[in-house]
Every structure is written in structure tokens, then in C-alpha cells.
Design a protein around this motif. Structure first.
Motif, PDB file in Angstrom:
ATOM      1  N   LEU A 192       0.868  -1.166   0.000  1.00 60.71           N
ATOM      2  CA  LEU A 192       0.000   0.000   0.000  1.00 60.71           C
ATOM      3  C   LEU A 192       0.908   1.220   0.000  1.00 60.71           C
ATOM      4  O   LEU A 192       1.702   1.414   0.926  1.00 60.71           O
ATOM      5  N   ILE A 193       0.823   2.032  -1.035  1.00 63.47           N
ATOM      6  CA  ILE A 193       1.716   3.177  -1.204  1.00 63.47           C
ATOM      7  C   ILE A 193       0.891   4.454  -1.205  1.00 63.47           C
ATOM      8  O   ILE A 193       0.021   4.639  -2.052  1.00 63.47           O
ATOM      9  N   SER A 194       1.170   5.325  -0.243  1.00 62.08           N
ATOM     10  CA  SER A 194       0.382   6.548  -0.079  1.00 62.08           C
ATOM     11  C   SER A 194       1.232   7.805  -0.238  1.00 62.08           C
ATOM     12  O   SER A 194       0.984   8.817   0.414  1.00 62.08           O
ATOM     13  N   GLY A 195       2.254   7.735  -1.083  1.00 66.06           N
ATOM     14  CA  GLY A 195       3.117   8.882  -1.314  1.00 66.06           C
ATOM     15  C   GLY A 195       4.565   8.462  -1.292  1.00 66.06           C
ATOM     16  O   GLY A 195       4.888   7.296  -1.056  1.00 66.06           O
ATOM     17  N   PRO A 196       5.487   9.389  -1.528  1.00 63.00           N
ATOM     18  CA  PRO A 196       6.917   9.062  -1.443  1.00 63.00           C
ATOM     19  C   PRO A 196       7.305   8.728  -0.010  1.00 63.00           C
ATOM     20  O   PRO A 196       6.575   9.030   0.938  1.00 63.00           O
ATOM     21  N   SER A 197       8.463   8.097   0.151  1.00 58.79           N
ATOM     22  CA  SER A 197       8.945   7.731   1.475  1.00 58.79           C
ATOM     23  C   SER A 197       9.170   8.980   2.325  1.00 58.79           C
ATOM     24  O   SER A 197       9.711   9.978   1.866  1.00 58.79           O
ATOM     25  N   LYS A 198       8.727   8.924   3.568  1.00 61.18           N
ATOM     26  CA  LYS A 198       8.928  10.068   4.462  1.00 61.18           C
ATOM     27  C   LYS A 198       9.097   9.585   5.896  1.00 61.18           C
ATOM     28  O   LYS A 198       8.607   8.528   6.284  1.00 61.18           O
ATOM     29  N   THR A 199       9.813  10.374   6.678  1.00 60.63           N
ATOM     30  CA  THR A 199      10.007  10.088   8.090  1.00 60.63           C
ATOM     31  C   THR A 199      10.151  11.425   8.798  1.00 60.63           C
ATOM     32  O   THR A 199      10.289  12.474   8.177  1.00 60.63           O
ATOM     33  N   ALA A 200      10.100  11.391  10.131  1.00 60.91           N
ATOM     34  CA  ALA A 200      10.214  12.628  10.893  1.00 60.91           C
ATOM     35  C   ALA A 200      11.110  12.403  12.101  1.00 60.91           C
ATOM     36  O   ALA A 200      11.149  11.305  12.661  1.00 60.91           O
ATOM     37  N   ASP A 201      11.840  13.452  12.488  1.00 65.46           N
ATOM     38  CA  ASP A 201      12.685  13.349  13.673  1.00 65.46           C
ATOM     39  C   ASP A 201      11.879  13.720  14.912  1.00 65.46           C
ATOM     40  O   ASP A 201      10.662  13.926  14.850  1.00 65.46           O
ATOM     41  N   ILE A 202      12.536  13.823  16.036  1.00 68.12           N
ATOM     42  CA  ILE A 202      11.843  14.081  17.298  1.00 68.12           C
ATOM     43  C   ILE A 202      11.158  15.450  17.300  1.00 68.12           C
ATOM     44  O   ILE A 202      10.201  15.676  18.045  1.00 68.12           O
ATOM     45  N   GLU A 203      11.620  16.362  16.449  1.00 68.99           N
ATOM     46  CA  GLU A 203      10.998  17.675  16.345  1.00 68.99           C
ATOM     47  C   GLU A 203       9.879  17.696  15.305  1.00 68.99           C
ATOM     48  O   GLU A 203       9.365  18.752  14.965  1.00 68.99           O
ATOM     49  N   GLN A 204       9.541  16.522  14.782  1.00 71.91           N
ATOM     50  CA  GLN A 204       8.447  16.361  13.821  1.00 71.91           C
ATOM     51  C   GLN A 204       8.711  17.098  12.511  1.00 71.91           C
ATOM     52  O   GLN A 204       7.795  17.572  11.851  1.00 71.91           O
ATOM     53  N   THR A 205       9.981  17.163  12.119  1.00 69.92           N
ATOM     54  CA  THR A 205      10.338  17.728  10.826  1.00 69.92           C
ATOM     55  C   THR A 205      10.378  16.611   9.801  1.00 69.92           C
ATOM     56  O   THR A 205      11.163  15.673   9.923  1.00 69.92           O
ATOM     57  N   LEU A 206       9.522  16.711   8.779  1.00 64.26           N
ATOM     58  CA  LEU A 206       9.436  15.657   7.778  1.00 64.26           C
ATOM     59  C   LEU A 206      10.636  15.698   6.832  1.00 64.26           C
ATOM     60  O   LEU A 206      11.076  16.763   6.401  1.00 64.26           O
ATOM     61  N   ALA A 207      11.137  14.515   6.507  1.00 64.17           N
ATOM     62  CA  ALA A 207      12.192  14.368   5.502  1.00 64.17           C
ATOM     63  C   ALA A 207      11.739  13.310   4.510  1.00 64.17           C
ATOM     64  O   ALA A 207      11.195  12.276   4.904  1.00 64.17           O
ATOM     65  N   TYR A 208      11.942  13.563   3.234  1.00 61.83           N
ATOM     66  CA  TYR A 208      11.495  12.652   2.189  1.00 61.83           C
ATOM     67  C   TYR A 208      12.674  11.882   1.603  1.00 61.83           C
ATOM     68  O   TYR A 208      13.769  12.417   1.459  1.00 61.83           O
ATOM     69  N   GLY A 209      12.425  10.617   1.278  1.00 66.31           N
ATOM     70  CA  GLY A 209      13.420   9.816   0.589  1.00 66.31           C
ATOM     71  C   GLY A 209      14.458   9.163   1.475  1.00 66.31           C
ATOM     72  O   GLY A 209      15.431   8.616   0.962  1.00 66.31           O
ATOM     73  N   VAL A 210      14.267   9.182   2.784  1.00 68.72           N
ATOM     74  CA  VAL A 210      15.262   8.599   3.682  1.00 68.72           C
ATOM     75  C   VAL A 210      15.264   7.081   3.583  1.00 68.72           C
ATOM     76  O   VAL A 210      16.307   6.435   3.559  1.00 68.72           O
TER      77      VAL A 210
ATOM     78  N   GLY B  32      13.370   5.284   1.148  1.00 75.03           N
ATOM     79  CA  GLY B  32      12.763   4.855  -0.112  1.00 75.03           C
ATOM     80  C   GLY B  32      12.700   6.015  -1.087  1.00 75.03           C
ATOM     81  O   GLY B  32      13.450   6.995  -0.946  1.00 75.03           O
ATOM     82  N   PRO B  33      11.812   5.952  -2.074  1.00 73.20           N
ATOM     83  CA  PRO B  33      11.749   6.986  -3.111  1.00 73.20           C
ATOM     84  C   PRO B  33      11.485   8.386  -2.548  1.00 73.20           C
ATOM     85  O   PRO B  33      10.639   8.566  -1.672  1.00 73.20           O
ATOM     86  N   ARG B  34      12.202   9.360  -3.073  1.00 72.83           N
ATOM     87  CA  ARG B  34      11.950  10.762  -2.727  1.00 72.83           C
ATOM     88  C   ARG B  34      10.747  11.301  -3.481  1.00 72.83           C
ATOM     89  O   ARG B  34      10.123  12.272  -3.050  1.00 72.83           O
ATOM     90  N   GLU B  35      10.461  10.692  -4.640  1.00 68.39           N
ATOM     91  CA  GLU B  35       9.363  11.174  -5.479  1.00 68.39           C
ATOM     92  C   GLU B  35       8.482  10.013  -5.915  1.00 68.39           C
ATOM     93  O   GLU B  35       8.961   8.909  -6.186  1.00 68.39           O
ATOM     94  N   LEU B  36       7.193  10.290  -6.004  1.00 63.17           N
ATOM     95  CA  LEU B  36       6.222   9.343  -6.543  1.00 63.17           C
ATOM     96  C   LEU B  36       5.409  10.051  -7.614  1.00 63.17           C
ATOM     97  O   LEU B  36       4.800  11.103  -7.346  1.00 63.17           O
ATOM     98  N   VAL B  37       5.413   9.516  -8.811  1.00 59.72           N
ATOM     99  CA  VAL B  37       4.598  10.041  -9.903  1.00 59.72           C
ATOM    100  C   VAL B  37       3.603   8.964 -10.316  1.00 59.72           C
ATOM    101  O   VAL B  37       3.999   7.838 -10.620  1.00 59.72           O
ATOM    102  N   VAL B  38       2.328   9.312 -10.298  1.00 59.69           N
ATOM    103  CA  VAL B  38       1.267   8.377 -10.694  1.00 59.69           C
ATOM    104  C   VAL B  38       0.719   8.816 -12.043  1.00 59.69           C
ATOM    105  O   VAL B  38       0.195   9.929 -12.175  1.00 59.69           O
ATOM    106  N   ILE B  39       0.862   7.964 -13.039  1.00 63.55           N
ATOM    107  CA  ILE B  39       0.283   8.237 -14.349  1.00 63.55           C
ATOM    108  C   ILE B  39      -1.084   7.558 -14.386  1.00 63.55           C
ATOM    109  O   ILE B  39      -1.184   6.331 -14.368  1.00 63.55           O
ATOM    110  N   VAL B  40      -2.135   8.362 -14.399  1.00 65.63           N
ATOM    111  CA  VAL B  40      -3.502   7.842 -14.400  1.00 65.63           C
ATOM    112  C   VAL B  40      -3.980   7.719 -15.836  1.00 65.63           C
ATOM    113  O   VAL B  40      -4.046   8.715 -16.569  1.00 65.63           O
ATOM    114  N   ARG B  41      -4.311   6.490 -16.229  1.00 70.21           N
ATOM    115  CA  ARG B  41      -4.754   6.239 -17.603  1.00 70.21           C
ATOM    116  C   ARG B  41      -6.282   6.239 -17.667  1.00 70.21           C
ATOM    117  O   ARG B  41      -6.952   5.534 -16.911  1.00 70.21           O
TER     118      ARG B  41
END
Length: 225
Positions: A187-205, A207-216
Motif C-alpha cells: 500500500l503506497i500513499s506517497g513518497p517515502s517520508k520520516t520525521a525526527d523528534i521535532e516532527q520535521t518531515l524528511a522525504y526519501g530517507v 525509499g523513493p523521494r518522489e512518486l509520480v502516478v500516471i492515471v490512464r
């Protein structure tokens, strides 16, 4: 007789009869009543809210925006399958695009370093999406192993507009997960993201930093003349 079978035998032979499952009310997790257009709109709103990108295309011309996404992001090495129609169509369309198509149906131990260090993007099909949570769902296969959606910095997923269900419950029930669930369901709900103790989000740590969905879309995609 194993300990497991002995326990099950005692349960079946209870003096007050066998145990039965209690009646359950699943109405709270299904029956949203959304049209197909509403499902797609909700899916897009949720997945873009967490840095996912959605590109609309007609079913017959989806490889054109695929090539544009690859060119815009400077992708030189793309990991993808061979047998699935999505992979087969992509291979044909990208044959002269200057993108190296990386084989994925091989033992991970033989190309683990290559995958982590030298693959720019992974392309996968999807079996559908969930409107309520903005999630894609994938069943990995040897032709499309899960790592091509979890490791490269860019994951490109191809989604058919008419496969968006309302809720996760609808997906599980309608597609018979109880009778044939694979070893891994993603189940994939966006690019990979995590947060440190200060709740600052970081992407791609992780897994993928970017997710592109091509809707046909079966007909003309929204925005096309």
C-alpha cells in the motif's frame, strides 16, 4: 498430533458446540457512495497532499507523458519488468529515448549494489487505488519485484482510472484477498517520508523521494482537447 492440532481439536469438540464468528457490522468501513469521478478526485487530493504527483493521460497515449517525466528528471536508468503490458508498452516506447532499461527479474544478491547506487527510477503497474486514503495497491511478482517501487529515488506507478475503489475494505472484499493474498501486498500513499523528534518531515530517507502516478483514462484524459 501436533500441539496446534490438539488445541484446534479441543475447540471443535467443546461441550457447548463449536465456536462461531460473531456478527460484525462493516457499514462503517464501506458504502461511501462515491461516483467514479469522486473516487478519483479524492485519491488525487490525498496523494498530492503528501508530495505525490498525478499525471493524467489517455490509455492509448500514456507512454508520452512517461517519456516527459523521465526527461524532466534526467532519468538515465529505469528499472522495469518485461511481461506485464505496462512494462512491455514502456519498453517499446522508450526503445530510442536514450534511457537504459534495467532488467529486474534476477536474484537480488546479484544486483543489489547496482539497484541502490545506479538505478534512477522504477516503473510499476498497479492493481488499483483507494480513494479514502489516497493509496495505491500493488502485488509484487518476479516480473515486478517490490524493490523497484521501494528503492529507486523515483517511483513511477501506472494506474487505470476505473480501478479506484472507495475504501480498503472494498479492495479486500472485492478482490478476494482472504482467498489468495500474496506474500507481499504493498500500500503506497506517497513518497517515502520520516520525521525526527521535532516532527520535521524528511522525504526519501527510506525509499523513493518522489512518486509520480500516471492515471490512464479509457477515453480522453482531463485537460486534453
Amino acid at each position: 498430533m501436533s500441539a496446534r492440532n490438539a488445541i484446534l481439536k479441543r475447540l471443535r469438540e467443546r461441550l457447548d458446540g463449536p465456536l462461531s464468528a460473531p456478527e460484525s457490522d462493516f457499514s462503517v468501513v464501506t458504502g461511501r457512495g462515491w461516483s467514479q469521478e469522486e473516487r478519483l478526485a479524492r485519491f488525487e487530493r490525498w496523494i498530492t497532499s503528501v508530495h505525490g504527483e498525478v499525471v493524467h493521460a489517455s490509455h492509448d497515449d500514456w507512454t508520452r507523458p512517461l517519456a516527459e517525466v523521465l526527461a524532466e528528471r534526467g532519468v538515465r536508468r529505469l528499472a522495469l519488468g518485461r511481461e506485464h503490458p505496462v512494462a512491455a508498452e514502456a519498453r517499446e516506447a522508450l526503445a530510442d529515448a536514450g534511457v537504459e532499461l534495467v532488467e529486474v527479474d534476477r536474484d537480488i544478491e546479484g544486483w543489489q549494489q547496482e539497484q541502490f547506487e545506479r538505478v534512477d527510477a522504477g516503473l510499476t503497474s498497479t492493481l488499483g487505488a483507494i480513494a479514502e486514503t489516497g493509496s495505491l495497491w500493488l502485488w509484487p511478482t518476479p516480473d515486478e519485484p517490490r524493490l523497484i517501487s521501494l528503492v529507486p529515488p523515483l517511483h513511477i506507478a501506472v494506474l487505470d482510472a476505473d480501478t479506484v475503489e472507495e475504501t480498503f475494505f472494498d479492495v479486500v472484499e472485492r478482490h478476494g484477498w482472504a482467498n489468495g493474498m500474496p506474500t507481499n501486498a504493498l500500500l503506497i500513499s506517497g513518497p517515502s517520508k520520516t520525521a525526527d523528534i521535532e516532527q520535521t518531515l524528511a522525504y526519501g530517507v527510506h525509499g523513493p523521494r518522489e512518486l509520480v502516478v500516471i492515471v490512464r483514462h479509457a477515453g480522453t484524459a482531463p485537460g486534453e482537447a
